[in-house]
Design a protein around this motif. Sequence first.
Motif, PDB file in Angstrom:
ATOM      1  N   LEU A 194      -4.922   8.133  -7.361  1.00  0.00           N
ATOM      2  CA  LEU A 194      -4.217   7.334  -6.921  1.00  0.00           C
ATOM      3  C   LEU A 194      -3.458   7.697  -6.076  1.00  0.00           C
ATOM      4  N   HIS A 195      -2.952   9.370  -5.822  1.00  0.00           N
ATOM      5  CA  HIS A 195      -2.506   9.608  -4.577  1.00  0.00           C
ATOM      6  C   HIS A 195      -3.151   9.409  -2.983  1.00  0.00           C
ATOM      7  N   ASN A 196      -4.233  10.315  -3.642  1.00  0.00           N
ATOM      8  CA  ASN A 196      -5.349  10.092  -2.539  1.00  0.00           C
ATOM      9  C   ASN A 196      -5.669   9.479  -1.895  1.00  0.00           C
ATOM     10  N   ILE A 197      -6.126   8.027  -2.734  1.00  0.00           N
ATOM     11  CA  ILE A 197      -6.409   7.276  -2.079  1.00  0.00           C
ATOM     12  C   ILE A 197      -5.153   6.173  -1.668  1.00  0.00           C
ATOM     13  N   ALA A 198      -4.001   6.126  -2.046  1.00  0.00           N
ATOM     14  CA  ALA A 198      -3.455   5.979  -1.325  1.00  0.00           C
ATOM     15  C   ALA A 198      -3.260   6.751  -0.195  1.00  0.00           C
ATOM     16  N   GLU A 199      -3.206   7.602   0.019  1.00  0.00           N
ATOM     17  CA  GLU A 199      -3.152   7.672   2.019  1.00  0.00           C
ATOM     18  C   GLU A 199      -3.767   7.771   2.677  1.00  0.00           C
ATOM     19  N   TYR A 200      -5.113   8.490   1.415  1.00  0.00           N
ATOM     20  CA  TYR A 200      -5.915   7.575   2.987  1.00  0.00           C
ATOM     21  C   TYR A 200      -6.220   6.168   3.438  1.00  0.00           C
ATOM     22  N   MET A 201      -5.448   5.242   2.610  1.00  0.00           N
ATOM     23  CA  MET A 201      -5.418   4.112   3.397  1.00  0.00           C
ATOM     24  C   MET A 201      -4.494   3.548   3.679  1.00  0.00           C
ATOM     25  N   GLY A 202      -3.423   4.346   3.933  1.00  0.00           N
ATOM     26  CA  GLY A 202      -2.469   4.040   4.289  1.00  0.00           C
ATOM     27  C   GLY A 202      -1.486   3.631   3.720  1.00  0.00           C
ATOM     28  N   GLY A 203      -1.012   3.390   2.252  1.00  0.00           N
ATOM     29  CA  GLY A 203      -0.287   3.201   1.630  1.00  0.00           C
ATOM     30  C   GLY A 203      -1.184   1.734   0.280  1.00  0.00           C
ATOM     31  N   LEU A 204      -0.958   1.492  -0.625  1.00  0.00           N
ATOM     32  CA  LEU A 204      -1.408   0.900  -1.429  1.00  0.00           C
ATOM     33  C   LEU A 204      -0.333  -0.513  -1.555  1.00  0.00           C
ATOM     34  N   GLU A 205      -1.271  -1.829  -1.897  1.00  0.00           N
ATOM     35  CA  GLU A 205       0.184  -2.650  -3.054  1.00  0.00           C
ATOM     36  C   GLU A 205      -0.135  -3.470  -3.804  1.00  0.00           C
ATOM     37  N   LEU A 206       0.708  -2.591  -4.862  1.00  0.00           N
ATOM     38  CA  LEU A 206       0.713  -3.325  -6.120  1.00  0.00           C
ATOM     39  C   LEU A 206       1.628  -3.496  -6.652  1.00  0.00           C
ATOM     40  N   PRO A 207       2.073  -4.760  -6.856  1.00  0.00           N
ATOM     41  CA  PRO A 207       3.455  -5.263  -6.883  1.00  0.00           C
ATOM     42  C   PRO A 207       3.402  -5.075  -8.822  1.00  0.00           C
ATOM     43  N   ASN A 208       2.475  -6.054  -8.992  1.00  0.00           N
ATOM     44  CA  ASN A 208       2.740  -6.148 -10.282  1.00  0.00           C
ATOM     45  C   ASN A 208       2.513  -4.196 -11.521  1.00  0.00           C
ATOM     46  N   LEU A 209       1.755  -3.577 -10.606  1.00  0.00           N
ATOM     47  CA  LEU A 209       1.617  -2.320 -11.548  1.00  0.00           C
ATOM     48  C   LEU A 209       2.887  -1.758 -11.402  1.00  0.00           C
ATOM     49  N   GLU A 210       3.571  -1.738  -9.716  1.00  0.00           N
ATOM     50  CA  GLU A 210       4.128  -1.010  -9.748  1.00  0.00           C
ATOM     51  C   GLU A 210       5.916  -2.035 -10.471  1.00  0.00           C
ATOM     52  N   MET A 211       6.298  -2.573 -10.837  1.00  0.00           N
ATOM     53  CA  MET A 211       6.585  -3.292 -11.588  1.00  0.00           C
ATOM     54  C   MET A 211       6.505  -2.772 -12.992  1.00  0.00           C
ATOM     55  N   LEU A 212       6.216  -2.704 -13.489  1.00  0.00           N
ATOM     56  CA  LEU A 212       5.179  -1.390 -14.833  1.00  0.00           C
ATOM     57  C   LEU A 212       6.478  -0.108 -14.729  1.00  0.00           C
ATOM     58  N   LEU A 251      -8.678   1.743 -16.944  1.00  0.00           N
ATOM     59  CA  LEU A 251      -9.072   1.554 -15.449  1.00  0.00           C
ATOM     60  C   LEU A 251      -9.958   2.835 -15.592  1.00  0.00           C
ATOM     61  N   ASP A 252     -10.828   2.993 -16.148  1.00  0.00           N
ATOM     62  CA  ASP A 252     -12.135   3.888 -15.191  1.00  0.00           C
ATOM     63  C   ASP A 252     -11.404   4.266 -14.600  1.00  0.00           C
ATOM     64  N   SER A 253     -11.099   6.043 -14.554  1.00  0.00           N
ATOM     65  CA  SER A 253     -11.222   7.266 -13.623  1.00  0.00           C
ATOM     66  C   SER A 253      -9.576   6.705 -12.721  1.00  0.00           C
ATOM     67  N   VAL A 254      -9.369   6.204 -13.146  1.00  0.00           N
ATOM     68  CA  VAL A 254      -8.001   6.001 -12.531  1.00  0.00           C
ATOM     69  C   VAL A 254      -7.010   6.923 -12.662  1.00  0.00           C
ATOM     70  N   GLY A 255      -7.099   8.461 -12.240  1.00  0.00           N
ATOM     71  CA  GLY A 255      -6.399   9.738 -12.400  1.00  0.00           C
ATOM     72  C   GLY A 255      -5.358   9.826 -11.433  1.00  0.00           C
ATOM     73  N   ILE A 256      -4.107  10.581 -12.073  1.00  0.00           N
ATOM     74  CA  ILE A 256      -2.526  10.895 -11.300  1.00  0.00           C
ATOM     75  C   ILE A 256      -2.279  12.120 -11.320  1.00  0.00           C
ATOM     76  N   GLY A 257      -3.026  12.212 -10.851  1.00  0.00           N
ATOM     77  CA  GLY A 257      -2.889  14.543 -10.451  1.00  0.00           C
ATOM     78  C   GLY A 257      -3.694  14.763 -11.561  1.00  0.00           C
ATOM     79  N   GLU A 258      -3.692  15.726 -10.711  1.00  0.00           N
ATOM     80  CA  GLU A 258      -4.766  16.779 -10.948  1.00  0.00           C
ATOM     81  C   GLU A 258      -3.766  17.632 -12.206  1.00  0.00           C
ATOM     82  N   ALA A 282      -9.359  21.706  -7.693  1.00  0.00           N
ATOM     83  CA  ALA A 282      -7.919  21.716  -7.446  1.00  0.00           C
ATOM     84  C   ALA A 282      -7.536  20.499  -6.448  1.00  0.00           C
ATOM     85  N   GLY A 283      -6.184  20.566  -6.509  1.00  0.00           N
ATOM     86  CA  GLY A 283      -6.117  19.210  -5.548  1.00  0.00           C
ATOM     87  C   GLY A 283      -6.306  17.773  -5.479  1.00  0.00           C
TER      88      GLY A 283
END
Length: 390
Positions: free
Chosen positions: A31-49, A9-16, A26-27
Motif C-alpha cells: 500500500l505505501h509503495n503504490i501510494a508513493e509511486y502514484m503520488g498519493g491514493l484517494e480512498l475516502p471510504n477506507l480512510e473513513m474506516l 483484498l488478495d495481496s494488499v499488504g501494509i508493510g514488511e 526487505a522494503g
Amino acid sequence: MTRSIIIVLDSVGIGEMPDACNYGDAGSNTLHNIAEYMGGLELPNLEMLGLGNIHQIKGVQAQAHPKGCYGKMAEASRGKDTTSGHWEIAGVILERALPTFPQGFPQEFIKRYEEAIGRGVIGNEVASGTEIIQRLGEEHVKTGKLIVYTSADSVFQIAAHEEVVPLPELMHYCQTAREMLTGDLQVGRVIARPFLGQAGEFYRTANRHDFALEPPRKTLLEYISEQGLTVNAVGKIHDIYAGKGITDFCPTKNNREGIDKTIEYMGHEHDGLIMTNLVDFDMVYGHRNNAEGYAQALKDFDQRLPEIFKRLKPDDLLIITADHGCDPTTPGTDHTREYVPLLVYGLRIKGGVNLGVRPTFADLGATVAEFLGIDPLPAGKSFLAEIKNG
C-alpha cells in the motif's frame, strides 16, 4: 440475525514483517509503495474506516475519529502463500511451510506425470505466468505439450491453450496432478491457467481454477456450518478451503463480480458467514508489477464500499483484510512477506478502536467465532470485547 462478512483484498499488504529479509522481501510495502509511486491514493471510504491510522499512506489521512476499528496482523505461519494466509485467517496455523520448488519439480515426478496423462510437459521452472505463455505458447500449440511452471509460492501451475486442450481436459490434468503431488511434493495448490490468442499475443482467460490441498485441521468455516449456519464463499474461497465447511459458493472472474456477489449474498436472510476473495489485486496487478492498475483497483473497491455499507444489517460485522502482500513496485513478481491491514466495522461496533499489531491472522477467525457464538478456535485470540458496544 448474526452475520459476519470477511472481504480479503488478495495481496494488499501494509508493510514488511520483521522476517521479510529471510524471504527476499526487505522494503516491501504494497500500500505505501503504490501510494508513493502514484503520488498519493484517494480512498475516502477506507480512510473513513481508519486505513490511514494503521500506516502512513500518501493521500490517505489518519482520522481523529475513524468509524471503524483498525490495526494490522502478522502471519504466524511460515511462508507468504494464499493458502497459508487464508487458512490462518480461519484458525489453522502452519508450523511447517508448504513446499516450494525454486529449481522446478523433480524430473522423476514430471516423467511419471507425463505417463499418467499421456502428454508431454515443457517448462517446469519458476516463471511469470504471462511471460511463460508468450515464450512457450507457440511450442505448446504445435506439440500439445502442457506448460508446467511454479513460483515462489507452493503451486504447480498448468497453462494450456483452450483450443488445444479443452477446459474439461485441462481440469482433469490438474486433478491428476493434485492426486499425485503427495508427501514432500504436496503443494498448496494446483492451478489451471488456460489461455487463448496467437503467437506473440497469447493472453490468459478468466477460466482459471484452483485445486487446493485440504486444510490439515478444521477451519472456522467448518465450525460455523456445523452449527447449522450458512457459509457463503465468493471468488476462489471455495477452492482455497477445498470446499470444506462451505454451504454455497460463487466463482468469479474479477473484482467487480466478487463485489456484486457479496452484495447479493448480503441481501439474503441467513445467519453465518460471507467470505470473499478479490483476486485482481494479486493476479492482474501485483504479479504483473502494474502499480497503476493496482491503484485503480483499490480506488474501484473503495468506490463500491458505500453499497456494502448500505446492505449491512444492524448486527452485522464487516472485516476487511488481506492474506499477504504482492508489492508491484519491487523488482520481483512474487508475493511479499508483509503485515496485512485489519479494518472492522458494524452499526453496533465501536469506532476508533486501535487493535494494534495482532500476532496472528487467527485473531480474526477467533473474533468471528465468538461473534457468531461458536466455541473458541484452537488458535487465535478474539478482540470482540474491545470493539463491541454494550
